[in-house]
Design a protein around this motif. Sequence first.
Motif, mmCIF file in Angstrom:
data_model
loop_
_atom_site.group_PDB
_atom_site.id
_atom_site.type_symbol
_atom_site.label_atom_id
_atom_site.label_comp_id
_atom_site.label_asym_id
_atom_site.label_seq_id
_atom_site.Cartn_x
_atom_site.Cartn_y
_atom_site.Cartn_z
ATOM 1 N N GLY A 20 69.131 -20.786 -23.060
ATOM 2 C CA GLY A 20 68.761 -20.439 -21.689
ATOM 3 C C GLY A 20 68.648 -18.943 -21.499
ATOM 4 O O GLY A 20 69.166 -18.148 -22.293
ATOM 5 N N GLN A 21 67.963 -18.546 -20.426
ATOM 6 C CA GLN A 21 67.800 -17.140 -20.068
ATOM 7 C C GLN A 21 68.876 -16.727 -19.063
ATOM 8 O O GLN A 21 69.112 -17.444 -18.087
ATOM 9 N N LEU A 22 69.473 -15.564 -19.288
ATOM 10 C CA LEU A 22 70.475 -15.028 -18.379
ATOM 11 C C LEU A 22 69.779 -14.158 -17.334
ATOM 12 O O LEU A 22 69.032 -13.237 -17.685
ATOM 13 N N ALA A 23 70.014 -14.452 -16.047
ATOM 14 C CA ALA A 23 69.281 -13.772 -14.976
ATOM 15 C C ALA A 23 70.204 -13.350 -13.852
ATOM 16 O O ALA A 23 71.235 -13.980 -13.586
ATOM 17 N N ILE A 24 69.790 -12.278 -13.171
ATOM 18 C CA ILE A 24 70.499 -11.737 -12.006
ATOM 19 C C ILE A 24 69.472 -10.951 -11.199
ATOM 20 O O ILE A 24 68.332 -10.766 -11.633
ATOM 21 N N GLY A 25 69.849 -10.476 -10.015
ATOM 22 C CA GLY A 25 68.949 -9.673 -9.202
ATOM 23 C C GLY A 25 68.755 -8.275 -9.770
ATOM 24 O O GLY A 25 69.653 -7.706 -10.392
ATOM 25 N N ARG A 26 67.573 -7.702 -9.533
ATOM 26 C CA ARG A 26 67.238 -6.385 -10.092
ATOM 27 C C ARG A 26 68.174 -5.288 -9.613
ATOM 28 O O ARG A 26 68.400 -4.291 -10.319
ATOM 29 N N ASP A 51 60.789 -13.848 -6.097
ATOM 30 C CA ASP A 51 60.335 -14.293 -7.417
ATOM 31 C C ASP A 51 60.482 -15.800 -7.549
ATOM 32 O O ASP A 51 61.503 -16.387 -7.169
ATOM 33 N N ARG A 52 59.452 -16.413 -8.125
ATOM 34 C CA ARG A 52 59.455 -17.856 -8.320
ATOM 35 C C ARG A 52 59.822 -18.182 -9.763
ATOM 36 O O ARG A 52 59.467 -17.445 -10.692
ATOM 37 N N PHE A 53 60.520 -19.283 -9.958
ATOM 38 C CA PHE A 53 60.783 -19.811 -11.294
ATOM 39 C C PHE A 53 60.936 -21.315 -11.145
ATOM 40 O O PHE A 53 60.631 -21.867 -10.077
ATOM 41 N N ALA A 54 61.320 -22.004 -12.185
ATOM 42 C CA ALA A 54 61.429 -23.463 -12.107
ATOM 43 C C ALA A 54 62.533 -23.947 -13.023
ATOM 44 O O ALA A 54 62.884 -23.296 -14.014
ATOM 45 N N ILE A 55 63.074 -25.105 -12.678
ATOM 46 C CA ILE A 55 64.007 -25.822 -13.542
ATOM 47 C C ILE A 55 63.368 -27.179 -13.778
ATOM 48 O O ILE A 55 63.353 -28.036 -12.884
ATOM 49 N N GLY A 56 62.794 -27.348 -14.948
ATOM 50 C CA GLY A 56 61.982 -28.533 -15.178
ATOM 51 C C GLY A 56 60.808 -28.536 -14.220
ATOM 52 O O GLY A 56 60.051 -27.562 -14.142
ATOM 53 N N ASP A 57 60.673 -29.610 -13.451
ATOM 54 C CA ASP A 57 59.586 -29.721 -12.470
ATOM 55 C C ASP A 57 60.019 -29.286 -11.077
ATOM 56 O O ASP A 57 59.244 -29.416 -10.121
ATOM 57 N N ILE A 58 61.234 -28.799 -10.941
ATOM 58 C CA ILE A 58 61.755 -28.423 -9.627
ATOM 59 C C ILE A 58 61.497 -26.937 -9.375
ATOM 60 O O ILE A 58 61.876 -26.079 -10.179
ATOM 61 N N GLU A 59 60.860 -26.642 -8.256
ATOM 62 C CA GLU A 59 60.565 -25.266 -7.893
ATOM 63 C C GLU A 59 61.841 -24.521 -7.516
ATOM 64 O O GLU A 59 62.780 -25.104 -6.964
ATOM 65 N N ALA A 60 61.840 -23.228 -7.775
ATOM 66 C CA ALA A 60 62.971 -22.386 -7.409
ATOM 67 C C ALA A 60 62.454 -21.010 -7.005
ATOM 68 O O ALA A 60 61.397 -20.561 -7.466
ATOM 69 N N ILE A 61 63.211 -20.360 -6.130
ATOM 70 C CA ILE A 61 62.854 -19.029 -5.663
ATOM 71 C C ILE A 61 64.123 -18.206 -5.478
ATOM 72 O O ILE A 61 65.171 -18.741 -5.088
ATOM 73 N N ALA A 62 64.048 -16.925 -5.797
ATOM 74 C CA ALA A 62 65.183 -16.009 -5.644
ATOM 75 C C ALA A 62 65.035 -15.223 -4.354
ATOM 76 O O ALA A 62 63.966 -14.669 -4.084
ATOM 77 N N LEU A 63 66.093 -15.187 -3.555
ATOM 78 C CA LEU A 63 66.108 -14.414 -2.318
ATOM 79 C C LEU A 63 67.172 -13.325 -2.422
ATOM 80 O O LEU A 63 68.335 -13.614 -2.728
ATOM 81 N N HIS A 64 66.786 -12.097 -2.142
ATOM 82 C CA HIS A 64 67.733 -10.984 -2.168
ATOM 83 C C HIS A 64 68.538 -10.998 -0.871
ATOM 84 O O HIS A 64 67.969 -10.934 0.221
ATOM 85 N N THR A 100 77.451 -7.080 -1.991
ATOM 86 C CA THR A 100 77.106 -6.031 -2.946
ATOM 87 C C THR A 100 75.610 -5.782 -2.800
ATOM 88 O O THR A 100 74.905 -6.586 -2.188
ATOM 89 N N PRO A 101 75.081 -4.707 -3.384
ATOM 90 C CA PRO A 101 73.643 -4.465 -3.282
ATOM 91 C C PRO A 101 72.809 -5.479 -4.048
ATOM 92 O O PRO A 101 71.611 -5.616 -3.787
ATOM 93 N N ALA A 102 73.425 -6.190 -4.992
ATOM 94 C CA ALA A 102 72.661 -7.005 -5.935
ATOM 95 C C ALA A 102 72.696 -8.495 -5.641
ATOM 96 O O ALA A 102 72.153 -9.281 -6.417
ATOM 97 N N ASP A 103 73.317 -8.919 -4.560
ATOM 98 C CA ASP A 103 73.477 -10.359 -4.329
ATOM 99 C C ASP A 103 72.137 -11.069 -4.202
ATOM 100 O O ASP A 103 71.238 -10.615 -3.487
ATOM 101 N N MET A 104 72.043 -12.207 -4.900
ATOM 102 C CA MET A 104 70.878 -13.073 -4.804
ATOM 103 C C MET A 104 71.326 -14.467 -4.394
ATOM 104 O O MET A 104 72.404 -14.928 -4.787
ATOM 105 N N ALA A 105 70.486 -15.134 -3.598
ATOM 106 C CA ALA A 105 70.646 -16.566 -3.341
ATOM 107 C C ALA A 105 69.518 -17.262 -4.079
ATOM 108 O O ALA A 105 68.370 -16.808 -4.042
ATOM 109 N N TYR A 106 69.829 -18.352 -4.749
ATOM 110 C CA TYR A 106 68.826 -19.099 -5.490
ATOM 111 C C TYR A 106 68.533 -20.398 -4.760
ATOM 112 O O TYR A 106 69.427 -21.232 -4.563
ATOM 113 N N VAL A 107 67.282 -20.562 -4.342
ATOM 114 C CA VAL A 107 66.835 -21.782 -3.680
ATOM 115 C C VAL A 107 66.198 -22.649 -4.755
ATOM 116 O O VAL A 107 65.123 -22.321 -5.280
#
Length: 309
Positions: free
Chosen positions: A110-116, A150-163, A168-175
């Motif tokens: 898997g890819q390790l991800a966080i907010g910019r 930013d958009r991404f996906a988990i299998g066929d399920i859509e996902a989007i990152a919200l800052h 903290t300055p870097a918090d993200m919510a993942y929909v």
Amino acid sequence: METIVESALNKAVAQIERAKAAGAPIVHSFFDEPTNTATYVVWDPATRKAAIVDSVLDFDAAAGRTGTTSADAVIAYVREHGLSIEWLLETHAHADHLSAAPYLQKVLGGQLAIGREIIRVQNVFGKIFNAGTDFERDGSEFDRLFDDGDRFAIGDIEAIALHVPGHTPADMAYVIGDAVFTGDTLFMPDYGTARADFPGGDARQLFRSIRRLMQLPDETRLFLCHDYKAAGRDRYVWETTVGAQRVGNVHVHEGVNEDDFVAMRTSRDATLAMPKLILPSVQVNMRGGHLPAPEANGTRYLKIPLDAL
């Protein structure tokens, strides 16, 4: 004209509506009581593709000993259900537990991800820990840095990152489908909201981030990073809904204005002690969960900066 922030939110709302018809992701939680942290495996039942959100590496601070019991429980669940890990998602650089993402990535991929904005956190805490020139303050410890929308996906399920900065300055919510993983931004309605007094935190930003999340549909599922059992409640709970937060959050329900929230949050934060694991946690998590390299004697060491926080 629609702003970038409004566009990202509108896309998230549309995604949630589509998820109702297409099928919601399965979410399984693991609660680590020593750090009051909820870790999630979220997966697409059609493809069995999955993500792990906010994992925990066991850490005995008194003994300086790490362990993988919590992470191994996640691995066992992934293998039991035949899942394929696509993402290891961090909502922010946690101050209360060490991330197990590198260990999980080595075992499961898997890819390790966080907010910019983790780059801002790295710059601030890189100085606090005197990390030196060998510590790259460019987010390169992570495989993907998400920007707002930013958009991404988990299998066929859509996902989007919200800052959602503020804690903290870097918090993200993942929909992810109809589920939102909010990190520390919100707690259960009876407990309130995250503190905003860490370096780079901002109570006004926190209020605006929460109000943004509260524009999502009422029935949207919210999965929180922590629970501390509010007074009068005898069990841990870490799942709620946007509607429940909007109506019932004790700090930020409808009718609370920004100035009043900032005054409350600022005065409350002034009474709070630093999290017990902030110094070991942040210096590890700003590196994507990677532990310091062993020194000449083969032992790894963590720094404890004195009188710095």
